[in-house]
Motif scaffolding. Structure first.
Motif, PDB file in Angstrom:
ATOM      1  N   ILE A  32       0.843  -1.200   0.000  1.00  0.00           N
ATOM      2  CA  ILE A  32       0.000   0.000   0.000  1.00  0.00           C
ATOM      3  C   ILE A  32       0.877   1.248   0.000  1.00  0.00           C
ATOM      4  O   ILE A  32       0.608   2.220  -0.721  1.00  0.00           O
ATOM      5  N   GLU A  33       1.935   1.225   0.784  1.00  0.00           N
ATOM      6  CA  GLU A  33       2.864   2.363   0.817  1.00  0.00           C
ATOM      7  C   GLU A  33       3.498   2.585  -0.548  1.00  0.00           C
ATOM      8  O   GLU A  33       3.681   3.738  -0.987  1.00  0.00           O
ATOM      9  N   LYS A  34       3.817   1.498  -1.245  1.00  0.00           N
ATOM     10  CA  LYS A  34       4.432   1.613  -2.572  1.00  0.00           C
ATOM     11  C   LYS A  34       3.449   2.206  -3.580  1.00  0.00           C
ATOM     12  O   LYS A  34       3.833   3.057  -4.395  1.00  0.00           O
ATOM     13  N   ILE A  35       2.199   1.769  -3.526  1.00  0.00           N
ATOM     14  CA  ILE A  35       1.179   2.317  -4.435  1.00  0.00           C
ATOM     15  C   ILE A  35       1.027   3.816  -4.197  1.00  0.00           C
ATOM     16  O   ILE A  35       0.970   4.615  -5.149  1.00  0.00           O
ATOM     17  N   ALA A  36       0.955   4.217  -2.931  1.00  0.00           N
ATOM     18  CA  ALA A  36       0.831   5.642  -2.608  1.00  0.00           C
ATOM     19  C   ALA A  36       2.027   6.424  -3.156  1.00  0.00           C
ATOM     20  O   ALA A  36       1.858   7.513  -3.734  1.00  0.00           O
ATOM     21  N   ALA A  37       3.216   5.879  -2.996  1.00  0.00           N
ATOM     22  CA  ALA A  37       4.419   6.565  -3.471  1.00  0.00           C
ATOM     23  C   ALA A  37       4.422   6.694  -4.984  1.00  0.00           C
ATOM     24  O   ALA A  37       4.777   7.751  -5.532  1.00  0.00           O
ATOM     25  N   LEU A  38       4.027   5.622  -5.688  1.00  0.00           N
ATOM     26  CA  LEU A  38       4.006   5.664  -7.149  1.00  0.00           C
ATOM     27  C   LEU A  38       2.969   6.643  -7.681  1.00  0.00           C
ATOM     28  O   LEU A  38       3.129   7.208  -8.761  1.00  0.00           O
ATOM     29  N   LEU A  39       1.898   6.849  -6.924  1.00  0.00           N
ATOM     30  CA  LEU A  39       0.871   7.819  -7.304  1.00  0.00           C
ATOM     31  C   LEU A  39       1.195   9.216  -6.798  1.00  0.00           C
ATOM     32  O   LEU A  39       0.460  10.164  -7.067  1.00  0.00           O
ATOM     33  N   GLN A  40       2.302   9.332  -6.051  1.00  0.00           N
ATOM     34  CA  GLN A  40       2.731  10.598  -5.455  1.00  0.00           C
ATOM     35  C   GLN A  40       1.638  11.185  -4.567  1.00  0.00           C
ATOM     36  O   GLN A  40       1.348  12.388  -4.603  1.00  0.00           O
ATOM     37  N   GLN A  41       1.048  10.305  -3.749  1.00  0.00           N
ATOM     38  CA  GLN A  41      -0.003  10.701  -2.822  1.00  0.00           C
ATOM     39  C   GLN A  41       0.413  10.357  -1.395  1.00  0.00           C
ATOM     40  O   GLN A  41       1.128   9.380  -1.163  1.00  0.00           O
ATOM     41  N   PRO A  42      -0.028  11.150  -0.419  1.00  0.00           N
ATOM     42  CA  PRO A  42       0.338  10.874   0.974  1.00  0.00           C
ATOM     43  C   PRO A  42      -0.390   9.637   1.506  1.00  0.00           C
ATOM     44  O   PRO A  42      -1.523   9.347   1.101  1.00  0.00           O
ATOM     45  N   MET A  43       0.243   8.925   2.420  1.00  0.00           N
ATOM     46  CA  MET A  43      -0.388   7.753   3.014  1.00  0.00           C
ATOM     47  C   MET A  43      -1.648   8.118   3.798  1.00  0.00           C
ATOM     48  O   MET A  43      -2.491   7.259   4.066  1.00  0.00           O
ATOM     49  N   SER A  44      -1.800   9.383   4.158  1.00  0.00           N
ATOM     50  CA  SER A  44      -3.004   9.816   4.867  1.00  0.00           C
ATOM     51  C   SER A  44      -4.264   9.630   4.025  1.00  0.00           C
ATOM     52  O   SER A  44      -5.372   9.599   4.565  1.00  0.00           O
ATOM     53  N   LYS A  45      -4.096   9.503   2.706  1.00  0.00           N
ATOM     54  CA  LYS A  45      -5.240   9.253   1.824  1.00  0.00           C
ATOM     55  C   LYS A  45      -5.584   7.773   1.721  1.00  0.00           C
ATOM     56  O   LYS A  45      -6.572   7.411   1.081  1.00  0.00           O
ATOM     57  N   PHE A  46      -4.773   6.926   2.322  1.00  0.00           N
ATOM     58  CA  PHE A  46      -4.935   5.483   2.166  1.00  0.00           C
ATOM     59  C   PHE A  46      -5.263   4.830   3.520  1.00  0.00           C
ATOM     60  O   PHE A  46      -4.390   4.258   4.170  1.00  0.00           O
ATOM     61  N   PRO A  47      -6.514   4.920   3.961  1.00  0.00           N
ATOM     62  CA  PRO A  47      -6.872   4.268   5.218  1.00  0.00           C
ATOM     63  C   PRO A  47      -6.626   2.767   5.114  1.00  0.00           C
ATOM     64  O   PRO A  47      -6.815   2.164   4.055  1.00  0.00           O
ATOM     65  N   HIS A  48      -6.209   2.169   6.226  1.00  0.00           N
ATOM     66  CA  HIS A  48      -5.852   0.753   6.171  1.00  0.00           C
ATOM     67  C   HIS A  48      -6.027   0.112   7.548  1.00  0.00           C
ATOM     68  O   HIS A  48      -6.033   0.799   8.568  1.00  0.00           O
ATOM     69  N   ASN A  49      -6.156  -1.202   7.536  1.00  0.00           N
ATOM     70  CA  ASN A  49      -6.221  -1.954   8.789  1.00  0.00           C
ATOM     71  C   ASN A  49      -5.411  -3.245   8.713  1.00  0.00           C
ATOM     72  O   ASN A  49      -5.484  -4.081   9.604  1.00  0.00           O
TER      73      ASN A  49
END
Length: 328
Positions: A260-277
């Motif tokens: 998930i962190e890699k996807i966020a980085a490739l999209l140049q988006q902050p991890m704060s946009k990617f809620p996770h559990n």
């Protein structure tokens, strides 16, 4: 008259038994340090003496209670799962019986970790016709029963759980919550597979069906996801007049935290946009997206531009764009 579809309720269930990394290290050569470093997962839930339909039925009952809807008012039940109670009958029909939804038709969808996306898309189409008005869409996975606990490259990832939504049709455009979708498949039977049953080689009294455990080629999965999912999200956004910057949230399949962190980085988006559990409940396959969706709704979050993106065996992948600003 045109019909629209809204999410009327959301619910989830996790088995009470929590399994730590340290506990897994007692039965296989691994460690809490290795698991957290490679997956970000700390704990997961395992269902003991509780099958997939039982977890799904608990979610279904919660959905009915939240929406204040009788089971007999449900027209359709779709269950996404790759760990059903049995090949047949469908787990959805067992849930139908358990809750008394006597007027509903019910069936399962097998799209692995993209299952909730595919099930949500399918139910949406039924409800946009004149014939159907309410549907339960549930993802339920009892993954622990499918694992080879000598395969530390797979067994440490997964957990059990169930979650879902109750969908209702409406004639009010303001109720429309499912805005757009994009579904895909890239046939590959080797990267991820589970429950293979070999054909017989001769006619013999000793023949008896046997099923294999879950398997994934972790490196191949990582390569597929990192090469295909970010471009898919960008293309989906572009098709709908958006960019990743415009999205309020993105709930991806809860494969592992590092991915998930890699996807966020490739999209140049902050991890704060990617809620996770995934760190708390592990990879729950098709249930992961639905579990996170329920968490943000229960927390009072109402994103206007929420993307759900699933990817898994098949290889199946896809996204749905939701507008939840009017969710009650």
């Amino acid at each position: 008259m045109e019909k629209y579809v809204k999410i009327a309720a959301s619910a989830a269930y996790l088995p009470p038994r929590v399994v730590t990394n340290d506990e897994l290290s007692q039965i296989m050569p691994t460690s809490d340090e290795w698991i957290q470093a490679h997956t970000g997962i700390k704990t997961r839930h395992f269902a003991l003496e509780e099958n997939t339909s039982m977890m799904g039925a608990k979610v279904a009952q919660q959905l009915l209670e939240q929406a204040q809807v009788a089971a007999t008012d449900i027209d359709l039940i779709i269950v996404a799962t790759i760990s059903p109670d049995a090949i047949t009958p469908a787990t959805a029909t067992l849930i139908q019986k358990a809750i008394g939804a006597t007027k509903a038709f019910a069936y399962d969808i097998s799209a692995a970790c993209a299952g909730f996306i595919f099930a949500l898309s399918t139910a949406d189409k039924f409800l946009r016709t004149a014939q159907y008005h309410r549907a339960l869409v549930i993802s339920a996975e009892n993954f622990s029963k499918m694992l080879d606990f000598q395969d530390r490259t797979s067994a440490v990832f997964f957990g059990d759980g169930a979650a879902g939504v109750l969908l209702e049709s409406s004639t009010d455009p303001a109720d429309n919550m499912i805005i757009a979708e994009s579904l895909h498949a890239d046939g590959n039977a080797e990267v991820i597979h589970s429950g293979r049953i070999a054909p017989i080689t001769d006619i013999a009294a000793t023949n008896y069906p046997q099923m294999d455990a879950f398997f994934q080629d972790g490196r191949a999965v990582y390569q597929f996801v990192t090469e295909n999912i970010p471009p898919h999200i960008r293309e989906f956004c572009d098709h709908n007049g958006l960019t990743p910057d415009d999205l309020d949230m993105v709930i991806t399949h809860q494969a592992n935290l590092r991915l998930i962190e890699k996807i966020a980085a490739l999209l140049q988006q902050p991890m704060s946009k990617f809620p996770h559990n995934v760190d708390r409940v592990g990879n729950t396959s098709s249930a992961g997206i639905a579990l996170v969706l329920n968490e943000i709704l229960q927390a009072g979050k109402r994103p206007q531009k929420l993307m759900l993106t699933g990817f898994g065996a098949g290889l199946a992948y896809g996204s749905i764009l939701l507008d939840l600003q009017h969710y009650q």
